[in-house]
Scaffold this motif. Sequence first.
Motif, PDB file in Angstrom:
ATOM      1  N   ASP A  90      18.818  22.287  53.417  1.00 21.88           N
ATOM      2  CA  ASP A  90      19.845  21.888  52.462  1.00 21.88           C
ATOM      3  C   ASP A  90      20.998  22.879  52.642  1.00 21.88           C
ATOM      4  OD1 ASP A  90      21.500  21.555  50.292  1.00 21.88           O
ATOM      5  OD2 ASP A  90      19.867  21.350  48.841  1.00 21.88           O
ATOM      6  N   ASP A 117      23.384  23.775  50.878  1.00 18.14           N
ATOM      7  CA  ASP A 117      23.680  24.609  49.707  1.00 18.14           C
ATOM      8  C   ASP A 117      22.672  25.745  49.545  1.00 18.14           C
ATOM      9  OD1 ASP A 117      25.841  23.048  49.122  1.00 18.14           O
ATOM     10  OD2 ASP A 117      24.777  21.800  47.664  1.00 18.14           O
ATOM     11  N   GLY A 148      25.471  29.016  52.624  1.00 20.14           N
ATOM     12  CA  GLY A 148      25.807  28.218  51.444  1.00 20.14           C
ATOM     13  C   GLY A 148      25.730  29.029  50.168  1.00 20.14           C
ATOM     14  N   LEU A 149      24.688  29.841  50.038  1.00 23.38           N
ATOM     15  CA  LEU A 149      24.523  30.671  48.845  1.00 23.38           C
ATOM     16  C   LEU A 149      25.631  31.713  48.752  1.00 23.38           C
ATOM     17  CD1 LEU A 149      20.660  31.138  48.972  1.00 23.38           C
ATOM     18  CD2 LEU A 149      21.945  29.796  47.300  1.00 23.38           C
ATOM     19  N   GLN A 158      28.674  31.462  50.040  1.00 21.85           N
ATOM     20  CA  GLN A 158      29.921  30.770  49.704  1.00 21.85           C
ATOM     21  C   GLN A 158      29.949  30.419  48.222  1.00 21.85           C
ATOM     22  OE1 GLN A 158      30.011  27.588  52.584  1.00 21.85           O
ATOM     23  NE2 GLN A 158      31.335  28.737  53.983  1.00 21.85           N
ATOM     24  N   ALA A 159      28.809  29.957  47.665  1.00 18.94           N
ATOM     25  CA  ALA A 159      28.743  29.600  46.244  1.00 18.94           C
ATOM     26  C   ALA A 159      29.000  30.820  45.362  1.00 18.94           C
ATOM     27  CB  ALA A 159      27.374  28.996  45.926  1.00 18.94           C
TER      28      ALA A 159
END
Length: 103
Positions: free
Chosen positions: A37, A39, A44-45, A47-48
């Motif tokens: 995934d 995210d 992804g983590l 960037q979040a």
Amino acid sequence: MTCQLCGDPDSRLYPAGQRCDRHSPAAIAGRTVPTPDPDLTLLGLRQAAGLPPWPGVNLSSSTLNDDRAIETGKRRSTPAQFREARARQDARRAADKTARTSH
Ligand SMILES: [Zn+2]
């Protein structure tokens, strides 16, 4: 990093070592390689959370150090990589010289 079994540059690090999709532990066990995934990957983590993609890696300085190592023969390279590294170093030296003489 390249796959330790076939040298494919498109590889990831597994507990068994650096492997391409064809030689991943899942593929060797006869299963499909799972798609993460986006995210929930490290990228992804980060960037979040509003963090830069990779911690502690200054790409411009690592490229500079690689070019120096290639040019001085401390790092193995192909003739094409050597020429590219030398061209980048020459461009940096020219830019440094211009910056010094313009003061
Ligand atoms: Zn492989």
